[in-house]
Scaffold this active site. Structure first.
Site, PDB file in Angstrom:
ATOM      1  N   LYS A 218      -1.673  -5.044   3.220  1.00 48.05           N
ATOM      2  CA  LYS A 218      -0.874  -3.803   3.261  1.00 48.05           C
ATOM      3  C   LYS A 218      -0.746  -3.365   4.732  1.00 48.05           C
ATOM      4  O   LYS A 218      -0.229  -4.131   5.525  1.00 48.05           O
ATOM      5  CB  LYS A 218      -1.505  -2.775   2.339  1.00 48.05           C
ATOM      6  CG  LYS A 218      -1.460  -3.278   0.890  1.00 48.05           C
ATOM      7  CD  LYS A 218      -2.119  -2.378  -0.119  1.00 48.05           C
ATOM      8  CE  LYS A 218      -2.108  -3.047  -1.483  1.00 48.05           C
ATOM      9  NZ  LYS A 218      -2.934  -2.328  -2.466  1.00 48.05           N
ATOM     10  N   ARG A 224      -2.074 -11.994   1.594  1.00 45.07           N
ATOM     11  CA  ARG A 224      -2.697 -11.374   0.420  1.00 45.07           C
ATOM     12  C   ARG A 224      -4.165 -11.764   0.402  1.00 45.07           C
ATOM     13  O   ARG A 224      -4.521 -12.892   0.738  1.00 45.07           O
ATOM     14  CB  ARG A 224      -2.028 -11.866  -0.856  1.00 45.07           C
ATOM     15  CG  ARG A 224      -0.565 -11.596  -0.892  1.00 45.07           C
ATOM     16  CD  ARG A 224      -0.049 -11.700  -2.304  1.00 45.07           C
ATOM     17  NE  ARG A 224      -0.039 -10.400  -2.913  1.00 45.07           N
ATOM     18  CZ  ARG A 224       0.971  -9.535  -2.777  1.00 45.07           C
ATOM     19  NH1 ARG A 224       2.020  -9.815  -2.067  1.00 45.07           N
ATOM     20  NH2 ARG A 224       0.916  -8.356  -3.372  1.00 45.07           N
TER      21      ARG A 224
HETATM   22  C1  LIG Z   1      -3.434  -2.608  -3.718  1.00 46.59           C
HETATM   23  C2  LIG Z   1      -4.683  -1.976  -4.123  1.00 46.59           C
HETATM   24  C3  LIG Z   1      -5.640  -2.652  -4.896  1.00 46.59           C
HETATM   25  C4  LIG Z   1      -5.385  -3.984  -5.555  1.00 46.59           C
HETATM   26  O1  LIG Z   1      -4.987  -4.991  -4.758  1.00 46.59           O
HETATM   27  P1  LIG Z   1      -4.233  -6.269  -5.349  1.00 46.59           P
HETATM   28  O2  LIG Z   1      -4.283  -7.192  -4.184  1.00 46.59           O
HETATM   29  O3  LIG Z   1      -2.871  -5.826  -5.746  1.00 46.59           O
HETATM   30  O4  LIG Z   1      -5.031  -6.776  -6.510  1.00 46.59           O
HETATM   31  C5  LIG Z   1      -6.836  -2.012  -5.152  1.00 46.59           C
HETATM   32  N1  LIG Z   1      -7.078  -0.769  -4.683  1.00 46.59           N
HETATM   33  C6  LIG Z   1      -6.180  -0.084  -3.968  1.00 46.59           C
HETATM   34  C7  LIG Z   1      -6.512   1.280  -3.464  1.00 46.59           C
HETATM   35  C8  LIG Z   1      -4.951  -0.660  -3.665  1.00 46.59           C
HETATM   36  O5  LIG Z   1      -4.063   0.034  -2.970  1.00 46.59           O
END
Ligand SMILES: *Cc1c(COP(=O)(O)O)cnc(C)c1O
Length: 409
Positions: A218, A224
């Site tokens: 993110k 990922r």
């Molecule tokens: C995106 C996210 C997750 C999960 O991540 P994935 O890679 O989509 O499984 C868990 N906790 C928070 C706070 C997130 O923003």
């Protein structure tokens, strides 16, 4: 090759649209090369120096570097870089520290928490554990006194501080006081805000939480994946915590780690340690504030009245079209957002009242406050004049052409 045709089309789509989903971002070419490398051929169950397979001489080094970089960047004594993604990382943390049926406490999905934070019935976190959830108040803010009272009454074994749709800074110190007052573990899930923390524009949970988890794709701008970290406070509570986490990941929940992903994480962590990354982090927040202000000026209702991070949540409950339909309409104009629940949303999650916007990806494209103002104008036009979609689409294409997706950060 049909798949490669489709990938080319996706590449063009990404180039020509505004990526405003706050959990999305672009990676550097180095990261994508590592992901597509021969490392994807290898099996490496175990950890560096303790593998169940031969041939891990170089893979061991790669994972060691990734671990060292994570420890350094987040100032923690223990890091695990093998979780396939954020959800599996959270599953591993609960599996490592709790027994089935133990009580956890996280923020509800509609208040801006994540599914893995104890969402009832349909998730592992709500099914295998007793889950109590805190909510934001009428204005969309976390009410720490209420969280404290709920914790006092419910005595959860683990409290989660983390967000996916909350545009305010988290007060990790307050969460620490609450968790300590009931003897609970504090898990800081910084998946959305890790890049902001690294850049120094959001406070760090390292001194306050026992465990810190982040996804790597993110705001952190990597592939990922996820990193689970145990802090000094965590090790003080339980000197075996690091080992417990490692064992929960492998052999507890996963088999062979994705070595290509771990290499790419190592590269992302190096990129995040650069000075340029600090500037990027600062600009993300500046851009989000500019976007929130411009949208407010256009008459949109911004949840909590603004933002302190990378995200803006719009409350469309008084508008003619709600979240999902508005998101579909914006997509036609080349503006990619996601429909999202607003606090105390009367509508169901698949058709919620709000949309969630984020600035990490457009900031990676080097857009600034002037462009945010333009984007707010585009969004306003699509919402107020149904006939404007094709005109806005052209303008979005012009804008995205001026700010191409960079390969190297
Ligand atoms: C995106 C996210 C997750 C999960 O991540 P994935 O890679 O989509 O499984 C868990 N906790 C928070 C706070 C997130 O923003």
């Amino acid at each position: 090759m049909r798949i490669f045709d489709l990938i080319k089309k996706e590449e063009k789509r990404q180039a020509e649209t505004l990526m405003l989903i706050p959990s999305e971002n672009y990676t550097s070419k180095d990261i994508r090369e590592a992901l597509g490398s021969c490392l994807t051929h290898k099996y490496s169950e175990g950890y560096p120096g303790r593998r169940y397979y031969q041939g891990n001489k170089f893979v061991d080094k790669i994972e060691e570097i990734a671990i060292e970089r994570a420890k350094k960047l987040f100032s923690v004594p223990h890091a695990n870089v093998q979780a396939y993604s954020g959800s599996s990382a959270n599953a591993a943390i609960l599996f490592a520290l709790l027994n089935p049926g133990d009580k956890i406490m996280g923020m509800s999905l509609s208040s801006g928490g994540h599914l893995t934070h104890g969402h009832p019935k349909i998730t592992f976190s709500g099914k295998f554990f007793k889950s109590v959830q805190y909510e934001v108040n009428e204005n969309g803010f976390i009410d720490y006194d209420k969280v404290y009272k709920l914790a006092k009454g419910e005595k959860p074994k683990l409290i989660i501080a983390g967000i996916t749709a909350y545009s305010r800074v988290l007060d990790f110190k307050k969460f620490e006081e609450i968790a300590d007052s009931v003897g609970a573990y504090l898990l800081a899930d910084i998946s959305h805000i890790a890049g902001l923390i690294v850049a120094g524009v959001h406070s760090s949970p390292t001194d306050y939480a026992h465990i810190v988890m982040t996804t790597t794709h993110k705001t952190l701008r990597g592939p990922r994946g996820a990193i689970i970290m145990v802090t000094s406070k965590g090790l003080k509570k339980d000197s075996e915590m690091g080992k417990k986490i490692d064992r929960a990941i492998f052999p507890g929940l996963q088999g062979g780690p994705h070595d290509n992903q771990i290499a790419a994480i190592a590269i992302a962590l190096e990129e995040a340690g650069k000075k340029k990354f600090q500037t990027y982090g600062k600009r993300i927040v500046e851009n989000a504030k500019a976007l929130a202000d411009s949208l407010s000026d256009k008459g949109f209702k911004v949840v909590t009245g603004g933002t302190e991070n990378h995200m803006v949540l719009l409350d469309l409950s008084g508008e003619k079209i709600l979240g999902k339909l508005f998101a579909v309409k914006l997509e036609k104009a080349g503006i990619i957002v996601n429909a999202n629940a607003i606090p105390h949303d009367p509508y169901p999650p698949f058709s919620p009242s709000g949309v969630r916007l984020g600035t990490p990806a457009v900031t990676s494209r080097k857009m600034g406050p002037a462009e945010m103002k333009k984007i707010a104008e585009f969004i306003y036009q699509v919402s107020s004049d149904p006939g404007s979609v094709s005109k806005v689409k052209k303008e979005v294409q012009q804008l995205t052409k001026k700010f191409p997706i960079p390969d190297i950060f």
